[in-house]
Design a protein around this motif. Structure first.
Motif, PDB file in Angstrom:
ATOM      1  N   ARG A 191      39.787  10.043 -23.455  1.00  0.00           N
ATOM      2  CA  ARG A 191      39.968  10.244 -24.896  1.00  0.00           C
ATOM      3  C   ARG A 191      39.379   9.089 -25.709  1.00  0.00           C
ATOM      4  N   TRP A 192      39.575   7.854 -25.211  1.00  0.00           N
ATOM      5  CA  TRP A 192      39.140   6.686 -25.964  1.00  0.00           C
ATOM      6  C   TRP A 192      37.862   6.061 -25.418  1.00  0.00           C
ATOM      7  N   GLY A 193      37.404   6.540 -24.256  1.00  0.00           N
ATOM      8  CA  GLY A 193      36.196   5.976 -23.665  1.00  0.00           C
ATOM      9  C   GLY A 193      36.359   4.534 -23.244  1.00  0.00           C
ATOM     10  N   VAL A 194      37.518   4.203 -22.666  1.00  0.00           N
ATOM     11  CA  VAL A 194      37.793   2.826 -22.249  1.00  0.00           C
ATOM     12  C   VAL A 194      38.126   2.817 -20.760  1.00  0.00           C
ATOM     13  N   SER A 195      38.225   1.617 -20.205  1.00  0.00           N
ATOM     14  CA  SER A 195      38.523   1.460 -18.792  1.00  0.00           C
ATOM     15  C   SER A 195      40.032   1.435 -18.559  1.00  0.00           C
ATOM     16  N   ARG A 196      40.399   1.484 -17.296  1.00  0.00           N
ATOM     17  CA  ARG A 196      41.819   1.405 -16.925  1.00  0.00           C
ATOM     18  C   ARG A 196      42.402   0.052 -17.325  1.00  0.00           C
ATOM     19  N   ARG A 197      41.592  -1.002 -17.209  1.00  0.00           N
ATOM     20  CA  ARG A 197      42.072  -2.320 -17.594  1.00  0.00           C
ATOM     21  C   ARG A 197      42.396  -2.377 -19.090  1.00  0.00           C
ATOM     22  N   SER A 198      41.603  -1.682 -19.891  1.00  0.00           N
ATOM     23  CA  SER A 198      41.890  -1.655 -21.330  1.00  0.00           C
ATOM     24  C   SER A 198      43.217  -0.967 -21.602  1.00  0.00           C
ATOM     25  N   ILE A 199      43.474   0.121 -20.888  1.00  0.00           N
ATOM     26  CA  ILE A 199      44.762   0.807 -21.048  1.00  0.00           C
ATOM     27  C   ILE A 199      45.909  -0.127 -20.694  1.00  0.00           C
ATOM     28  N   GLU A 200      45.723  -0.932 -19.652  1.00  0.00           N
ATOM     29  CA  GLU A 200      46.767  -1.884 -19.255  1.00  0.00           C
ATOM     30  C   GLU A 200      47.015  -2.900 -20.369  1.00  0.00           C
ATOM     31  N   ARG A 201      45.963  -3.356 -21.017  1.00  0.00           N
ATOM     32  CA  ARG A 201      46.141  -4.293 -22.136  1.00  0.00           C
ATOM     33  C   ARG A 201      46.858  -3.621 -23.301  1.00  0.00           C
ATOM     34  N   TYR A 202      46.508  -2.373 -23.580  1.00  0.00           N
ATOM     35  CA  TYR A 202      47.137  -1.662 -24.692  1.00  0.00           C
ATOM     36  C   TYR A 202      48.625  -1.438 -24.455  1.00  0.00           C
ATOM     37  N   ARG A 203      49.036  -1.362 -23.194  1.00  0.00           N
ATOM     38  CA  ARG A 203      50.457  -1.145 -22.887  1.00  0.00           C
ATOM     39  C   ARG A 203      51.298  -2.335 -23.330  1.00  0.00           C
ATOM     40  N   ARG A 204      50.697  -3.510 -23.428  1.00  0.00           N
ATOM     41  CA  ARG A 204      51.407  -4.697 -23.913  1.00  0.00           C
ATOM     42  C   ARG A 204      51.329  -4.802 -25.438  1.00  0.00           C
ATOM     43  N   MET A 205      50.642  -3.828 -26.063  1.00  0.00           N
ATOM     44  CA  MET A 205      50.452  -3.872 -27.519  1.00  0.00           C
ATOM     45  C   MET A 205      51.126  -2.704 -28.219  1.00  0.00           C
ATOM     46  N   GLY A 206      52.033  -2.016 -27.536  1.00  0.00           N
ATOM     47  CA  GLY A 206      52.769  -0.926 -28.168  1.00  0.00           C
ATOM     48  C   GLY A 206      52.487   0.441 -27.598  1.00  0.00           C
ATOM     49  N   LEU A 207      51.539   0.549 -26.675  1.00  0.00           N
ATOM     50  CA  LEU A 207      51.261   1.841 -26.033  1.00  0.00           C
ATOM     51  C   LEU A 207      52.233   2.002 -24.865  1.00  0.00           C
ATOM     52  N   VAL A 208      53.451   2.379 -25.199  1.00  0.00           N
ATOM     53  CA  VAL A 208      54.499   2.441 -24.177  1.00  0.00           C
ATOM     54  C   VAL A 208      54.388   3.731 -23.372  1.00  0.00           C
ATOM     55  N   ALA A 209      54.881   3.683 -22.158  1.00  0.00           N
ATOM     56  CA  ALA A 209      54.804   4.841 -21.268  1.00  0.00           C
ATOM     57  C   ALA A 209      56.080   4.951 -20.449  1.00  0.00           C
ATOM     58  N   ARG A 210      56.382   6.168 -20.072  1.00  0.00           N
ATOM     59  CA  ARG A 210      57.497   6.403 -19.148  1.00  0.00           C
ATOM     60  C   ARG A 210      56.948   6.472 -17.730  1.00  0.00           C
ATOM     61  N   ARG A 211      57.732   5.982 -16.793  1.00  0.00           N
ATOM     62  CA  ARG A 211      57.393   6.113 -15.377  1.00  0.00           C
ATOM     63  C   ARG A 211      58.170   7.293 -14.817  1.00  0.00           C
ATOM     64  N   TYR A 212      57.483   8.133 -14.056  1.00  0.00           N
ATOM     65  CA  TYR A 212      58.149   9.295 -13.477  1.00  0.00           C
ATOM     66  C   TYR A 212      57.567   9.585 -12.106  1.00  0.00           C
ATOM     67  N   GLN A 213      58.285  10.389 -11.341  1.00  0.00           N
ATOM     68  CA  GLN A 213      57.811  10.806 -10.027  1.00  0.00           C
ATOM     69  C   GLN A 213      57.320  12.238 -10.099  1.00  0.00           C
ATOM     70  N   ASP A 214      56.097  12.468  -9.598  1.00  0.00           N
ATOM     71  CA  ASP A 214      55.575  13.830  -9.588  1.00  0.00           C
ATOM     72  C   ASP A 214      56.137  14.596  -8.393  1.00  0.00           C
ATOM     73  N   ALA A 215      55.658  15.800  -8.183  1.00  0.00           N
ATOM     74  CA  ALA A 215      56.212  16.664  -7.133  1.00  0.00           C
ATOM     75  C   ALA A 215      56.040  16.091  -5.744  1.00  0.00           C
ATOM     76  N   SER A 216      55.042  15.213  -5.560  1.00  0.00           N
ATOM     77  CA  SER A 216      54.810  14.633  -4.236  1.00  0.00           C
ATOM     78  C   SER A 216      55.544  13.320  -4.025  1.00  0.00           C
ATOM     79  N   GLY A 217      56.313  12.890  -5.042  1.00  0.00           N
ATOM     80  CA  GLY A 217      57.057  11.647  -4.917  1.00  0.00           C
ATOM     81  C   GLY A 217      56.285  10.420  -5.344  1.00  0.00           C
ATOM     82  N   VAL A 218      55.067  10.592  -5.884  1.00  0.00           N
ATOM     83  CA  VAL A 218      54.250   9.469  -6.337  1.00  0.00           C
ATOM     84  C   VAL A 218      54.646   9.103  -7.762  1.00  0.00           C
ATOM     85  N   THR A 219      54.809   7.804  -8.023  1.00  0.00           N
ATOM     86  CA  THR A 219      55.183   7.337  -9.354  1.00  0.00           C
ATOM     87  C   THR A 219      53.955   7.253 -10.252  1.00  0.00           C
ATOM     88  N   ARG A 220      54.072   7.804 -11.461  1.00  0.00           N
ATOM     89  CA  ARG A 220      52.956   7.833 -12.402  1.00  0.00           C
ATOM     90  C   ARG A 220      53.435   7.431 -13.792  1.00  0.00           C
TER      91      ARG A 220
END
Length: 561
Positions: free
Chosen positions: A109-138
Motif C-alpha cells: 500500500r505504501w511502497g515501503v520495506s518491512r523495516r520501515s513498517i517496524e519503524r512506523y510501529r514505534r510512531m503510532g502504527l499499533v498492531a494486534r498480535r494474533y494466532q492464525d489457523a496454523s498457530g503462527v503468530t502474526r
C-alpha cells in the motif's frame, strides 16, 4: 515475525503485569481501548499516567501513578503494550473484527520495506498480535489505525514512497563486485556488505538486502546468511523445538521472544528442505505432470489411504516366523501405494520450489513435511511386503537356512539385504505420468535384482557356509532396524521410533485426547499423516492444541527413557 518489544515505561509495564490475571473478555476490551488511545496521542503533548491507566482499563485505581509522560514516549510504549495485551488475551483471527491489514498489505500500500513498517510501529502504527489457523503468530493492523496514521504521517509516507530504491542494474553490479571480493580476497558476507556500502553510498542494510535478493535469484546462492542468529544456535533451537521443549523455555535460554523461536524453527526446516530438494524429487519426474488432474484419483485409493505402520520384527527367528504367515500383496494395491508415493514426492518438490526465500510460512513447511512423512510411510509398508522375498533370496544365495549362521553373520547379511530392498523401493514407481494408474511392473523385480547384486558380496567375505549346515544359531540374532534407513532424507521428517508404541500403549502416561491428536498427526492410527490444521479440523481442536499434545508426548518419551 518481529520480536515482541519491551515496554520501557514502568507504569505501563506494571499495568500489563496486573492485567494478566484479568478475564479474557475484559482483556480484549483493554486491547480495543489501547488501540483507540494510540490514535489520539499527540507526540508533543504531556499526559498524566493516571489518565492513561483510566483510558486503558476503564477505572481509576486508588494508587494510580502520579507521573507525567511525554506523548512521543507514550506512543512507542502503547504499541508494545497493545502487542503484550493481545498475546495475554490470546487473540485469535476470529477476534480481530472489522477490516485489518497485514504487514505485507501495508508494504504494498505504501511502497515501503518491512523495516520501515517496524519503524512506523514505534510512531503510532499499533498492531494486534494474533494466532492464525496454523498457530503462527502474526500482526494485524486495523483499517482505522492505518487511516489515522496516514492522516498524521502522510508527508513521511510520501517521502518513503518516492525514495529511490536499489534498481536491478545497480543490484547486479553490487552482486558482481561481491563475488569478486569473495573469490579474490576471501571476504565473508558482512565485510563485503560494508565495503560495498562505502563504494555505493548506500546503507549497509540496503546493500545486504540487494545482495541477498540477487543471490537467491541465481537459484544457487553462494552467500548463506543468518541475520538474527548464528547458524549453530539456529540448529540447536530448531532441534529443541522438534524435541518438544516449550518455546518459552527455549526463548528464555537464548534471550529471544517466543515467536522468534518458532520463526527460527520454521526457517531451519525450510532451509533443510531446500538443501535436500534434489534428493527428494524423483529424477525422472516430468515438469508437466498435472498434479491437480490425477492427485485426488491417486491419493484417494485404498493403497494410499489405508495407512498401517507396524512395529518391525528385529529378531531373526521371529522374522522368519512372521514372513511365513505374510500374505502376498495384490498387484493393484502395490501399484496404488507406489503411485501415491511418487506423486507425494513430486508435490513436495514443487512446494519446496514455491517456498519464500526468507520467512517461509509455517503452514507451507508443515504441508511439505506431511507429504514427505506420508511418502516415507508408504515406502516403509512397501518394503515390508518384500520381506518374504528378502528371506527367500538370502537362503537361496546361501544354500542353507539363515538361522544356521552365527548371530553377527545373520545381522550383517540381513542388513545388506534390507538396505538393498530399501534402495530399490525408493526408486520404484508403477505409473506412467501421462496415463495416471497404468502399471508397468511389480516391485519384486527391482528388489530381486538389487538383492542379488548386494548379496554377491557374501561369497567373498570369508563366510564358511558349510560350517553352518546342520546346526542352529546358539544365540538370539538381533537385527538392525531397517525402518530407520529407508531413504537419505528420512531424518528431515522421521517420527521418533518410540512414538508409535507410546500412542498404542494404553497404560502410557498420555491423555486419550493427546493420544488421538498425535496418532492422527503422524499417521499412527490407521490413516495417513495430516497437517496440524487438518488434525485440528478433523478432531475438533486448535492447531496450538495439536502442537501442545505432541510436546507432551515427547516429554513422556523422555521420562520413559
Amino acid at each position: 515475525m518481529p520480536k515482541l518489544s519491551s515496554i520501557r515505561l514502568d507504569a505501563l509495564s506494571d499495568l500489563v503485569a496486573e492485567l494478566r490475571y484479568t478475564p479474557r473478555d475484559a482483556l480484549r476490551r483493554c486491547v480495543e481501548r489501547t488501540e483507540s488511545l494510540a490514535m489520539e496521542i499527540d507526540a508533543e503533548t504531556t499526559y498524566p499516567m493516571e489518565w492513561v491507566v483510566f483510558r486503558v482499563t476503564g477505572y481509576r485505581p486508588k494508587d494510580a501513578p502520579e507521573e507525567m509522560v511525554v506523548g512521543e514516549a507514550l506512543i512507542a510504549d502503547l504499541s508494545s503494550m497493545l502487542e503484550h495485551l493481545s498475546e495475554v488475551a490470546e487473540i485469535g483471527e476470529a477476534d480481530l473484527g472489522g477490516e485489518t491489514l497485514s504487514t505485507e498489505d501495508l508494504m504494498d500500500r505504501w511502497g515501503v520495506s518491512r523495516r520501515s513498517i517496524e519503524r512506523y510501529r514505534r510512531m503510532g502504527l499499533v498492531a494486534r498480535r494474533y494466532q492464525d489457523a496454523s498457530g503462527v503468530t502474526r500482526l494485524a493492523f486495523s483499517a482505522d489505525v492505518v487511516e489515522a496514521f496516514e492522516d498524521r504521517r502522510g508527508d513521511r509516507l510520501e517521502r518513503a514512497r518516492s525514495f529511490e530504491r536499489v534498481g536491478e542494474e545497480e543490484r547486479n553490479w553490487l552482486y558482481r563486485r561481491a563475488l569478486r571480493y569473495r573469490s579474490r580476497l576471501g571476504c565473508q558476507f558482512a565485510p563485503i556488505a560494508h565495503r560495498l556500502s562505502e563504494r555505493s553510498g548506500r546503507s549497509v542494510g540496503a546493500v545486504r538486502r540487494a545482495l541477498q535478493a540477487a543471490d537467491e535469484a541465481t537459484g544457487e546462492p553462494v552467500f548463506r546468511v543468518r541475520t538474527n542468529l548464528a547458524e549453530q544456535q539456529s540448529r540447536v533451537i530448531a532441534r529443541a523445538v522438534d524435541w518438544g521443549l516449550k518455546p518459552g523455555v527455549i526463548a528464555e535460554r537464548y534471550g529471544r521472544a517466543r515467536t522468534s523461536v518458532l520463526r527460527i524453527a520454521v526457517d531451519e526446516h525450510a532451509s533443510r528442505l531446500r538443501e535436500w530438494r534434489d534428493r527428494i524429487v524423483p529424477t525422472d519426474a516430468p515438469d508437466g505432470f498435472d498434479l491437480d488432474r490425477v492427485g485426488d484419483e491417486i491419493l484417494g485409493t485404498p493403497g494410499a489411504t489405508e495407512f498401517v505402520l507396524e512395529t518391525p520384527v528385529l529378531e531373526a527367528k521371529a522374522l522368519l516366523a512372521s514372513v511365513e504367515a505374510m500374505p502376498q500383496l495384490a498387484a493393484s494395491r502395490e501399484a496404488e501405494m507406489g503411485a501415491a508415493r511418487y506423486l507425494l514426492l513430486i508435490r513436495a518438490g514443487r512446494a519446496i520450489d514455491d517456498l519464500a526465500p526468507s520467512m517461509a510460512l509455517g503452514t507451507a513447511v508443515d504441508a511439505i513435511e506431511t507429504d514427505l512423512r506420508w511418502a516415507l510411510g508408504l515406502q516403509r509398508m512397501l518394503v515390508r511386503t518384500q520381506l518374504p522375498l528378502v528371506v527367500r533370496t538370502i537362503e537361496q544365495r546361501l544354500g542353507f537356512g539363515l538361522l544356521t549362521l552365527r548371530p553377527d553373520q545373520i545381522r550383517r547379511i540381513v542388513g545388506l539385504a534390507m538396505d538393498a530392498a530399501c534402495r530399490a523401493t525408493g526408486i520404484f514407481h508403477p505409473v506412467r505420468p501421462a496415463k495416471s494408474l497404468t502399471t508397468f511392473g511389480r516391485l519384486a523385480s527391482p528388489v530381486s535384482l538389487a538383492l542379488n547384486r548386494s548379496l554377491s558380496a557374501i561369497d567373498s567375505d570369508g563366510l564358511d557356509a558349510a560350517e553352518g549346515i546342520g546346526r542352529a544359531s546358539t544365540g538370539r540374532a538381533e537385527l538392525d532396524d531397517w525402518t530407520r534407513r529407508l531413504t537419505p532424507w528420512q531424518p528431515l521428517v522421521e517420527v521418533h521410533p518410540g512414538l508409535l508404541g507410546l500412542v498404542r500403549d494404553k497404560a502410557a502416561p498420555l491423555r486419550d485426547k493427546d493420544r488421538a491428536l498425535v496418532g492422527a498427526r503422524f499417521g499412527l492410527g490407521g490413516s495417513p499423516p495430516m497437517t496440524n490444521a487438518s488434525v485440528a479440523e478433523e478432531l475438533g481442536a486448535t492447531p496450538a492444541r495439536v502442537v501442545s499434545a505432541y510436546r507432551r508426548a515427547r516429554r513422556a518419551l523422555r521420562e520413559r527413557a
